[in-house]
Enzyme design. Structure first.
Site, short mmCIF file in Angstrom:
data_model
loop_
_atom_site.label_atom_id
_atom_site.label_comp_id
_atom_site.label_asym_id
_atom_site.label_seq_id
_atom_site.Cartn_x
_atom_site.Cartn_y
_atom_site.Cartn_z
N CYS A 1 14.90 -44.62 -44.67
CA CYS A 1 14.71 -44.67 -43.22
C CYS A 1 14.43 -46.08 -42.72
O CYS A 1 14.65 -46.35 -41.54
CB CYS A 1 13.58 -43.72 -42.81
SG CYS A 1 11.96 -44.18 -43.46
N HIS B 1 9.08 -36.53 -39.12
CA HIS B 1 9.90 -37.56 -38.47
C HIS B 1 11.30 -36.96 -38.24
O HIS B 1 12.28 -37.41 -38.82
CB HIS B 1 9.96 -38.80 -39.37
CG HIS B 1 10.41 -40.05 -38.68
ND1 HIS B 1 10.72 -40.10 -37.34
CD2 HIS B 1 10.61 -41.31 -39.16
CE1 HIS B 1 11.07 -41.35 -37.03
NE2 HIS B 1 11.04 -42.09 -38.11
N GLN C 1 14.46 -39.15 -37.34
CA GLN C 1 15.01 -39.88 -38.48
C GLN C 1 15.97 -38.99 -39.27
O GLN C 1 17.06 -39.43 -39.67
CB GLN C 1 13.87 -40.34 -39.41
CG GLN C 1 14.35 -41.05 -40.65
CD GLN C 1 15.05 -42.35 -40.31
OE1 GLN C 1 14.50 -43.18 -39.60
NE2 GLN C 1 16.26 -42.55 -40.82
N ASP D 1 11.41 -43.64 -49.57
CA ASP D 1 10.73 -44.22 -48.41
C ASP D 1 9.58 -45.05 -48.98
O ASP D 1 9.29 -44.99 -50.19
CB ASP D 1 10.23 -43.08 -47.48
CG ASP D 1 9.61 -43.58 -46.17
OD1 ASP D 1 9.76 -44.78 -45.85
OD2 ASP D 1 8.98 -42.76 -45.47
N ARG E 1 5.19 -41.68 -30.55
CA ARG E 1 4.92 -41.93 -31.98
C ARG E 1 3.41 -42.00 -32.11
O ARG E 1 2.76 -42.84 -31.48
CB ARG E 1 5.56 -43.24 -32.43
CG ARG E 1 5.05 -43.72 -33.78
CD ARG E 1 5.87 -44.82 -34.39
NE ARG E 1 7.15 -44.30 -34.88
CZ ARG E 1 7.96 -44.98 -35.68
NH1 ARG E 1 7.64 -46.18 -36.10
NH2 ARG E 1 9.09 -44.44 -36.08
N ARG F 1 20.53 -43.78 -35.68
CA ARG F 1 19.38 -43.37 -34.87
C ARG F 1 19.78 -43.28 -33.40
O ARG F 1 19.36 -42.36 -32.69
CB ARG F 1 18.22 -44.36 -35.05
CG ARG F 1 17.58 -44.37 -36.44
CD ARG F 1 16.85 -43.08 -36.76
NE ARG F 1 15.80 -42.79 -35.80
CZ ARG F 1 14.56 -43.28 -35.87
NH1 ARG F 1 14.20 -44.05 -36.86
NH2 ARG F 1 13.65 -42.95 -34.96
N1 CP Z 1 12.75 -45.53 -39.48
C1 CP Z 1 11.97 -45.78 -38.41
O1 CP Z 1 11.45 -44.88 -37.75
O2 CP Z 1 11.82 -47.11 -38.14
P1 CP Z 1 10.77 -47.75 -37.14
O3 CP Z 1 9.41 -47.54 -37.74
O4 CP Z 1 11.16 -49.21 -37.10
O5 CP Z 1 10.88 -47.09 -35.81
N1 NVA Z 2 6.81 -42.78 -43.92
C1 NVA Z 2 6.90 -43.96 -43.08
C2 NVA Z 2 8.10 -43.91 -42.21
C3 NVA Z 2 8.31 -45.13 -41.37
C4 NVA Z 2 9.50 -45.03 -40.46
C5 NVA Z 2 5.64 -44.10 -42.26
O1 NVA Z 2 5.16 -43.09 -41.72
O2 NVA Z 2 5.12 -45.21 -42.17
#
Ligand code: CP
Ligand code: NVA
Length: 308
Positions: free
Chosen positions: A265, A135, A138, A226, A108, A293
């Site tokens: 998400c 993502h 997700q 989101d 990530r 997930r």
């Molecule tokens: N939706 C998602 O990716 O959650 P986290 O940021 O908690 O991993």
């Molecule tokens: N769009 C959000 C998703 C978090 C899972 C972010 O990037 O923070």
């Protein structure tokens, strides 16, 4: 060829379909089992996944760890700041070393170019656990959630409310691969990346834009939103104010189809992009979506390691 999963297109529509079918079958086969029990066939026995986090996470971290346990393998979780990458070791050298030590890498990070560089130098699969661009893991969970509710089919009408962010990019990619349509409602200046839109349209998906949240929600079978300010983004009062008309609340959901599914998400900013009444209400599938997930990513891991 090493199979990387940086975006859904790396797998393609047929593989996405195969992964969803495998995820559904595995989920059904272990219903009511203790969550840490290994699947009967232990398909990733002896395999280790390394996870690198440059941003916060709850779901991605726990679901990949649980996915590896359920597949009979194990995971190593690292914060980038505690690694040598945090004090200047190159991404290329990190990729070379981890490729000698583990069977797959999930990362990530912020700039999508970093995951592309990691994948370029890695000789084991690299999986995108979220970048500023996309993502895909997700969206695999979102697709599984819609499939198990019998909603996912070509021509499905989805409404997206709010920011044109990484999650929307992967949803748009999914629309192109699977042939569903998305109506995006958001304020000027926060549209998604034009390249994702162009590719999905070229594949036959209808991706439409409106400033009117009711027009987007009207008759939609799926309503998705989101957070308004993603991790690492400069937010500020101006953005939150611009997004305010796009909150998903009961009044907006009343315009969607009667049995519409609400997805998010998570983490949710209750009272901003979604109200308590919607996220805790009858349309919401967010807890299934979060659980999925694990199930979806087990199949992503199996695909990346050549088992699907
Ligand atoms: N939706 C998602 O990716 O959650 P986290 O940021 O908690 O991993
Ligand atoms: N769009 C959000 C998703 C978090 C899972 C972010 O990037 O923070």
């Amino acid at each position: 060829m090493t199979r990387h999963f940086l975006n859904l297109a790396d797998a393609g529509g047929a593989a996405v379909g195969a992964m969803l079918a495998d995820a559904q079958a595995r989920k059904t086969a272990r219903a009511s089992w203790p969550k840490g029990r290994v699947d009967a066939d232990a398909p990733l026995a002896g395999h280790v996944l390394a996870m690198i986090f440059e941003k916060n996470s709850t779901r991605t971290r726990v679901s990949f760890d649980m996915a590896m346990r359920q597949l009979g393998g194990s995971a190593i979780v690292m914060e980038a700041g505690g690694m040598q990458i945090g004090r200047g070791e190159t991404i290329a050298d990190t990729a070379r070393v981890l490729s000698r030590m583990v069977d797959a890498i999930m990362i990530r990070t912020d700039d999508h170019a970093k995951i592309e560089e990691l994948a370029h130098y890695a000789t084991v699969p690299v999986i995108n656990g979220l970048t500023d661009q996309s993502h895909p893991c997700q969206i695999m969970a979102d697709l599984l959630t819609l499939a198990e509710r019998g909603v996912l089919r070509p021509g499905m009408e989805m409404a997206w409310l709010g920011d044109g962010n990484n999650v929307l990019h992967s949803l748009i990619e999914a629309a192109g691969l699977l042939g569903f349509n998305i109506r995006v409602a958001g304020p000027d200046g926060y549209a998604p990346d034009a390249g994702f839109v162009k590719r999905a349209r070229a594949a036959g998906a209808q991706i439409r834009f409106t400033a009117d949240p009711v027009e987007a929600a009207n008759g939609a079978q799926v309503v998705v939103t989101d957070c308004w300010v993603s991790m690492g983004q400069a937010g500020g009062e101006a953005k939150v104010a611009a997004m305010a008309p796009y909150q998903v609340n009961d009044a907006l959901m009343a315009h969607a189809a009667p049995q519409a599914t609400f997805l998010h998400c998570l983490p949710a900013h209750r009272g901003e992009e979604v109200t308590d009444a919607v996220i805790d209400g009858a349309h919401s599938a967010v807890w299934d979506e979060a659980e999925n997930r694990i199930h979806a990513q087990k199949s992503v891991l199996r695909w990346a390691l050549g088992q699907l």
